[in-house]
Design an enzyme around this catalytic site. Structure first.
Site, PDB file in Angstrom:
ATOM      1  N   ASP A  96     -24.751  71.915 -28.103  1.00  0.00           N
ATOM      2  CA  ASP A  96     -23.068  71.337 -28.532  1.00  0.00           C
ATOM      3  C   ASP A  96     -22.818  70.500 -27.109  1.00  0.00           C
ATOM      4  OD1 ASP A  96     -22.696  73.205 -30.477  1.00  0.00           O
ATOM      5  OD2 ASP A  96     -23.687  74.983 -29.314  1.00  0.00           O
ATOM      6  N   ASP A 129     -22.911  75.996 -38.910  1.00  0.00           N
ATOM      7  CA  ASP A 129     -23.086  76.528 -37.871  1.00  0.00           C
ATOM      8  C   ASP A 129     -21.401  77.219 -37.580  1.00  0.00           C
ATOM      9  OD1 ASP A 129     -22.424  76.821 -35.058  1.00  0.00           O
ATOM     10  OD2 ASP A 129     -22.704  74.531 -34.758  1.00  0.00           O
TER      11      ASP A 129
END
Length: 208
Positions: A31, A171
């Site tokens: 991320d 996600d």
């Protein structure tokens, strides 16, 4: 089901990445946040690039950035299989093409409140669609159940446009209890559920 493990919730990244490298996770989900597109900001690339010291798994890069071009150029240098940008970000077409110019698979993420129709113009140059089942920017959030409908809608659109070869990923908030809502996906991203588990591999197997 492919599993991509995020270390966003990790309190000891080197230790957890080393452990993950010995598991059967398919990808390490990275991320990247710029502090503009989302409130939080991740460590600079100079630090993130050291990930290779702890794992040789292929990387699944998720760019939560206003304009991803600079980040794409950086993360293309790593062992990246996917680099995903957001449909809500700037210069979408140019950045998807930039990702592909590095022979890396391009991904397009869509936030919970964004209509699915927004991704349609970019499908021909997109390899993966990432459905956000939480608001992007922080780990440990609760799964948004309406995401299941969005996944099904995307699956139908891909069939309609004869693009069934695209990967659908999801996600956010995915664990053994919410796994049932993402059965139409090809890949799922899980972070805190795996990272906080006593046995990483058992947690990963429970999501397959």
């Amino acid at each position: 089901m492919l599993i991509s493990t995020s270390f966003l919730s990790s309190k000891n990244i080197p230790k957890d990445l080393t452990k993950l490298n010995e598991t059967e996770t398919d990808y390490i989900h990275v991320d990247v946040m710029d502090g503009k597109f989302v409130k939080n900001k991740t460590m600079p690339f100079s630090e993130m690039s050291k990930i290779y010291k702890y794992t040789d798994k292929r990387l699944d890069i998720h760019l939560m950035c206003e304009d991803s071009s600079k980040y794409i150029k950086d993360y293309a240098k790593l062992n990246s299989e996917y680099i995903t940008i957001h449909v809500e970000s700037k210069n979408i077409k140019e950045n998807l093409e930039l990702i592909r110019s590095y022979y890396i698979k391009s991904g397009l993420a869509i936030n919970p409140e964004t209509p699915v129709k927004e991704i349609i113009p970019y499908l021909p140059i997109t390899d993966l669609i990432l459905v956000m089942s939480v608001e992007p920017g922080a780990g440990g959030q609760e799964f948004i159940k309406e995401s299941e409908d969005k996944i099904k809608e995307i699956r139908e659109i891909l069939k309609e446009y004869k693009m069934d070869d695209k990967i659908i990923s999801c996600d956010g908030g995915i664990n053994k209890d919410t796994r049932k809502y993402v059965s139409k996906c090809d890949m799922i991203v899980s972070g805190s559920y795996i990272i906080n588990a006593d046995d990483f591999d058992e947690a990963i197997k429970s999501l397959r």
